[in-house]
Design an enzyme around this catalytic site. Structure first.
Site: not given
Ligand code: PEP
Ligand code: MG
Length: 882
Positions: A28, A98, A107, A109, A342, A458, A766, A833, A853
């Site tokens: 902010k 703030r 929301g 803090m 922001r 909110h 693998s 995997c 991969y």
């Protein structure tokens, strides 16, 4: 880096800070400074750095040397700038205080507005503004906010007094209260504070300010902020900055107002200015959902000039930041002020659309677009939707606050949501409106329904960030929390009843509805294609059926990295043959059973190889301990014995003889294959017969036979010899040249330690990181859920090691496996995997280890593709420019 300066001043046209100082000034603060540098109207003020906050916590809530003096000097500067005086009885300066950390935590803090008001500053302010109602409205808001944030009094105490006042006067909205009523309300509030704290409400503005700054620092460690930080991996060491600004007032009458806006639609990404505002209201009213706000598209009717200015400012800012922004603004007496800009939170769908659009608008490069999408967020895109053919009973409509669909049992409190979710029950959390306190319950719910609040409430903002389906502002719903009941007209829904939400159009549906997987947008495909140009890791899928294989191809699989054959054994039409094979007394009866299984397995492999034609398919031979396929109860055993024409007691004894105290470390994997080689032989034969048949039809198939749970070279050698021999026999019988590739999983630490020897008899490796994690950490993959979360909470493990590879331990073992394997065979093909193959941070590790991969479940393929691209961009310098 540590600096002596802790306070940074800003005013339109000039600021000490700028956008890239987020670490020091918080998001902010840095963006307020940047807007000032861009000459955008912002109320002047100053930011106390995050470093000061960090110091405050490190030194038992004391300030660094000089901070107090710096604050005083900046107040002086602000007074000069505004031509007002803080605490003066003639022309008082009022302030907002703030929070603002590096990462946006909406929301979570605390904020205090209208600071500086007291019994003596009221009169001069009324004189100055000529608006008594406004002044008392500001004072009652201040007393409530300050008492809640700083004095730690529960806000509901004040709400109750306010509600009572409104009831007595027959007022529906807060704005219906006149100056006299508000004046009385202030007196009631002060009495309440005295009663609760045994002290009068603090009157000294300097004391109010000092207490508020400390309270904002302290709010960094409040319950909801800590929960939020945990959820989004925000380090506790960052601390928050504090922004102190001259107040501008949106509650000064009908020429004033306040709102929030997004430069593009945060739900869909559409390039359309989006937002909400309220006339004659202050700061939190819009997001708190106290009054239902109006869409910004209707703002020009109320504030023509400010509305045009807002649009222009939004465009200027978006151009500057080259991203979609979330803006907060206040209009005081027709003049627009920006309070915040922001980078805006958005749904995954919006993130993709915005990134692709910005490339097409030539604002950002393809590389930036790819980098901007968080792979984990893509998960939300792949969320299910309502089956379009399902018949549904719509019982209410609200706003489509966060897309996707959810089915679950109704609960009315966050606690209950978490409790039921912990038992594996899907829940829909129904609240009048949500508050940051509800954060845990929201995270544990499949969907959220609120009665009150708009698209920026909110509930809406938080649900969108979490990718959780949300319908907000469904005003027809009445909640009776105590009775665990909601009603809509004559319809009653009790806690525990099934409900379906459609977050894409705001429908609330009674009962359970079928959900289907989503169709993906062209923008998504475009972004994926761009990601593919950066990545060097290939992606494969873990898939056991032709349907899964087809889905995997749709999601961009370049092969199958793991086909678990045991899943095929559970199908209804073959489990009996499998049981016959396991329970057979001798080789002869076993081969009879295996003969029954051979054609079924051949069909299985034909299906999956064909679905993946042209791409490699790694088929793993049978892995789990045999007793997993057997009946457990007496009754079930008797039924199986009857079907096999055997004596029930004898069958039971045979089953008992197969049971093991520690089956995961017992007779499973290649150990099974070695003791019952005819099982593996049947599987290998089925694989190559399927291959030969498909090749004959001109379908290019590439099977890879994988042997599980190998610890020694000899184990693999025995299995490999059998497989080569079988392949030879099939080739001869079918007169086909077969592509033969036989490799192993590396899923035991010993296998990695002797990988150089194992590689002598392997065509590929693998990494089975599920078992590798289990065996390296001595941590049962099935039982550790009871204490693992606690371990993560205590920081013993940074993450759940079954989700993200434990890099220093398991990662190190993999590194040894890679090095030793490639020492023997330079070009040994390496993959992963285990479940980690779809986890972004594990994929980053796989990239660094030089694997060929990763393989994961089909739905996680887009995540894997994007995470692989991120890893390549981050670690391959030559990828830097595109
Ligand atoms: C593994 O252990 O990582 C693996 C993929 O095998 P499974 O999960 O089937 O044991
Ligand atoms: Mg395994």
């Amino acid at each position: 880096m540590s600096t002596r300066k802790h306070v940074y001043f800003f005013k339109t046209g000039k600021a000490d800070g700028k956008a890239d100082m987020k670490n020091l000034l918080g998001g902010k603060g840095a963006n307020l400074a940047e807007m000032c540098n861009l000459k955008i109207p912002v109320p002047a003020g100053f930011t106390i750095s995050t470093q000061a906050c960090v110091y405050y916590f490190k030194h038992k809530n004391t300030y660094p040397v000089g901070l107090k003096k710096e604050i005083d000097a900046n107040i002086k500067k602000l007074e000069r700038e505004m031509g007002l005086e803080f605490g003066s009885n003639n022309n008082p300066l009022l302030l907002s205080v703030r929070s603002g950390s590096r990462a946006s935590m909406p929301g979570m803090m605390d904020t205090v507005l209208n600071l500086g008001l007291n019994d003596s500053t009221l009169a001069p302010l009324i004189k100055l503004t000529g608006n008594e109602r406004f002044v008392y409205d500001s004072y009652r808001r201040f007393i409530q906010m300050f008492s809640n944030v700083v004095l730690d009094l529960d806000g509901s105490n004040f709400e109750a007094v306010l509600k009572k006042k409104k009831a007595v006067l027959g007022a529906k909205l807060d704005t219906d209260l006149n100056a006299k009523a508000l004046k009385e309300l202030c007196a009631d509030y002060k009495a309440l504070v005295r009663e609760k704290t045994k002290k009068p409400f603090p009157q000294n503005p300097r004391e109010q300010l000092a207490m508020s700054i400390n309270a904002v620092f302290d709010s960094w460690n409040n319950y909801r902020a800590v929960e939020y930080r945990k959820m989004y991996n925000i380090p506790a060491e960052w601390g928050t900055a504090v922004n102190v600004q001259a107040m501008v007032f949106g509650n000064m009458g009908d020429n004033s107002g306040t709102g929030v806006a997004f430069t593009r639609d945060p739900g869909t990404g559409q390039n359309k200015f989006f937002g909400e505002f309220l006339v004659n209201a202050q700061g939190e009213d819009v997001v708190a959902g106290i009054r239902t706000p109006l869409p910004v598209s209707g703002m020009k009717k109320y504030f023509p000039k400010a509305s045009a200015d807002l649009l222009k400012t939004a465009q200027k800012l978006e151009k500057h930041y080259r991203d979609m922004l979330d803006l907060e603004f206040t209009i005081q007496d027709k003049k627009l002020y920006m309070l915040q800009a922001r980078v805006g939170k958005r749904t995954a769908a919006a993130a993709v659309k915005i990134a692709v659009d910005l490339v097409n608008e030539r604002r950002i490069s393809r590389k930036t677009a790819v980098e901007r999408i968080d792979p984990a967020q893509l998960d939300h895109l792949l969320h299910p939707m309502l089956d379009p053919n399902a018949k549904v009973e719509v019982i209410a409509k609200g706003l489509p606050a966060s897309p996707g669909a959810a089915v679950g049992k109704v609960v009315f409190t966050s606690e209950e949501a978490s409790e039921m979710a912990a038992k594996g029950e899907p829940v829909i959390l129904v609240r009048y409106e949500t508050s940051p306190e509800d954060i845990r319950g929201m995270a544990d719910s499949k969907g959220i329904l609120t009665v009150h609040g708009g698209m920026t409430s909110h509930a809406a903002v938080v649900a969108r960030g979490m990718g959780t389906c949300c319908v907000s502002g469904a005003g027809d719903v009445n909640i009776y929390e105590k009775d665990r009941l909601l009603t809509i007209g004559r319809i009653s829904v009790h806690a525990g009843d099934w409900m379906t939400l459609d977050g894409s159009n705001g429908r609330v549906i009674l009962g359970k509805t079928n959900l289907v997987s989503p169709g993906l947008s062209d923008d998504f495909a475009t972004l994926m294609k761009w990601a593919d140009t950066f990545r060097t890791l290939k992606v494969r899928a873990n898939a056991d059926t032709p349907d899964d294989a087809k889905l995997a191809r749709k999601f961009g699989a370049q092969g199958i990295g793991l086909c678990r054959t045991e899943h095929m054994f559970f199908a209804e039409n073959r489990i009996l043959a499998v049981r016959e094979m396991i329970l057979s007394k001798d080789k002869k009866t076993r081969s009879k059973a295996l003969k029954k299984l051979l054609p079924m397995q051949r069909d299985d492999f034909k299906g999956i190889l064909k679905a993946m034609a042209g791409l490699p398919v790694t088929i793993r031979l049978l892995d789990p301990p045999l007793h997993e396929f057997l009946p457990k109860t007496k009754v079930a055993i008797a039924a199986v014995a009857a079907e096999l024409g055997e004596n029930s007691l004898e069958v039971r004894h045979r089953i008992e003889s197969l049971s093991e105290a520690n089956p995961m470390l017992g007779h499973r994997g290649c150990r099974l294959g070695i003791t019952f080689m005819e099982i593996y032989e049947m599987q290998v034969r089925a694989i190559y017969e399927a291959t030969a048949a498909l090749l004959k039809r001109g379908i290019k198939v590439m099977p890879e036979v994988m042997i599980p749970l190998v610890a020694t070279r000899k184990e693999l050698e025995l299995c490999r010899d059998m497989a080569l021999e079988t392949a030879k026999k099939v080739a001869k019988a079918t007169k086909m040249k077969l592509p033969v590739s036989i490799g192993t999983m590396i899923e035991l630490p010993r296998a990695a330690m002797v990988a150089d020897k194992i590689a002598e008899v392997a065509d590929f490796f693998s990494f089975g990181t599920n078992d590798l994690t289990q065996t390296a950490l001595g941590l049962s993959r099935d039982d550790s859920g009871t204490f693992l979360p606690h371990y993560v909470e205590l920081g013993i493990f940074k993450n759940d090691p079954f989700i993200s590879i434990d890099e220093e331990g398991v990662g190190k073992i993999m590194e040894i496996g890679v090095k030793k394997g490639r020492k023997t065979k330079k070009n040994l093909k390496l993959g992963i995997c285990g479940e980690h193959g779809g986890d972004p941070s594990s994929i980053d590790l796989c990239h660094r280890l030089g694997l060929n991969y990763v393989s994961c479940s089909p739905y996680r393929l887009p995540i894997a593709r994007l995470a692989a691209a991120h890893a390549a961009i981050k670690h391959n310098k030559r990828n830097g420019k595109r």
